[in-house]
Design a protein around this motif. Sequence first.
Motif, PDB file in Angstrom:
ATOM      1  N   PHE A  70      37.168  33.110  37.415  1.00 52.35           N
ATOM      2  CA  PHE A  70      36.783  34.014  36.145  1.00 52.35           C
ATOM      3  C   PHE A  70      37.832  33.827  34.952  1.00 52.35           C
ATOM      4  O   PHE A  70      38.882  33.225  35.356  1.00 52.35           O
ATOM      5  N   GLN A  71      37.229  33.797  33.832  1.00 52.51           N
ATOM      6  CA  GLN A  71      38.176  33.486  32.551  1.00 52.51           C
ATOM      7  C   GLN A  71      38.364  34.642  32.008  1.00 52.51           C
ATOM      8  O   GLN A  71      37.478  35.570  31.760  1.00 52.51           O
ATOM      9  N   LYS A  72      39.430  34.784  31.107  1.00 52.21           N
ATOM     10  CA  LYS A  72      40.060  35.786  30.081  1.00 52.21           C
ATOM     11  C   LYS A  72      39.551  37.242  30.590  1.00 52.21           C
ATOM     12  O   LYS A  72      38.933  38.122  30.104  1.00 52.21           O
ATOM     13  N   LEU A  73      40.358  37.629  31.758  1.00 46.48           N
ATOM     14  CA  LEU A  73      40.123  38.774  32.395  1.00 46.48           C
ATOM     15  C   LEU A  73      41.341  39.790  31.809  1.00 46.48           C
ATOM     16  O   LEU A  73      42.126  39.299  31.219  1.00 46.48           O
ATOM     17  N   PRO A  74      40.925  40.935  31.870  1.00 50.43           N
ATOM     18  CA  PRO A  74      42.103  42.093  31.192  1.00 50.43           C
ATOM     19  C   PRO A  74      43.305  42.169  32.315  1.00 50.43           C
ATOM     20  O   PRO A  74      42.894  41.850  33.512  1.00 50.43           O
ATOM     21  N   SER A  75      44.198  42.518  31.725  1.00 46.77           N
ATOM     22  CA  SER A  75      45.410  42.922  32.503  1.00 46.77           C
ATOM     23  C   SER A  75      45.100  43.894  33.655  1.00 46.77           C
ATOM     24  O   SER A  75      44.419  44.910  33.339  1.00 46.77           O
ATOM     25  N   SER A  76      45.958  43.728  34.902  1.00 47.28           N
ATOM     26  CA  SER A  76      45.657  44.746  35.991  1.00 47.28           C
ATOM     27  C   SER A  76      46.736  44.500  37.100  1.00 47.28           C
ATOM     28  O   SER A  76      47.765  43.275  36.774  1.00 47.28           O
ATOM     29  N   ARG A  77      47.163  45.228  37.874  1.00 48.31           N
ATOM     30  CA  ARG A  77      48.229  45.214  38.860  1.00 48.31           C
ATOM     31  C   ARG A  77      47.356  45.363  40.302  1.00 48.31           C
ATOM     32  O   ARG A  77      48.389  45.325  41.165  1.00 48.31           O
ATOM     33  N   ARG A  78      46.157  45.276  40.308  1.00 44.54           N
ATOM     34  CA  ARG A  78      45.576  45.479  41.457  1.00 44.54           C
ATOM     35  C   ARG A  78      44.029  44.836  41.296  1.00 44.54           C
ATOM     36  O   ARG A  78      43.466  44.883  40.361  1.00 44.54           O
ATOM     37  N   LEU A  79      43.722  44.193  42.401  1.00 43.88           N
ATOM     38  CA  LEU A  79      42.331  43.589  42.526  1.00 43.88           C
ATOM     39  C   LEU A  79      41.543  44.185  43.556  1.00 43.88           C
ATOM     40  O   LEU A  79      42.334  44.042  44.938  1.00 43.88           O
ATOM     41  N   ALA A  80      40.424  44.308  43.787  1.00 42.06           N
ATOM     42  CA  ALA A  80      39.648  44.728  44.678  1.00 42.06           C
ATOM     43  C   ALA A  80      38.418  43.661  44.825  1.00 42.06           C
ATOM     44  O   ALA A  80      37.733  43.470  43.581  1.00 42.06           O
TER      45      ALA A  80
END
Length: 133
Positions: A70-80
């Motif tokens: 995946f490219q150019k994803l938004p910022s986050s602190r958790r991934l499901a």
Amino acid sequence: MEIKKWPLFLIPPVILLMLISVLISFKATSRTEVEAESAILIGGAKKIPNKEASGRYLVRLAGPGEEIRFQKLPSSRRLAIRYAGMGTGTISVSVNDLPSIKVNVHSSGDSVSSFLNAIIDIIIPENANIKIK
């Protein structure tokens, strides 16, 4: 995707990744869903039609060298990671080519219609690239 060592006469379990279901951002109470079929498919990963999937497709990761990017994803602190599969093993997740994090996956009971979420805390900076294998 890495799978526990199996004797040569056994076929390793297949893990079908349906989608990256949630990128939860702590800077807001929003979430972003990214369908796996929108990823770049690498090394034989396959897009498979499935009426149970939210985007109507699954992405199949069944062996060494297969991955999605995946490219150019938004910022986050958790991934499901929403997945379906009949076996147990690990999925590797890498952000911006940093060392991978291993994510344990378990049998969901069915490889096409019963889904589980593997949720990990991981720092994803703005415009990040993610590899899942």
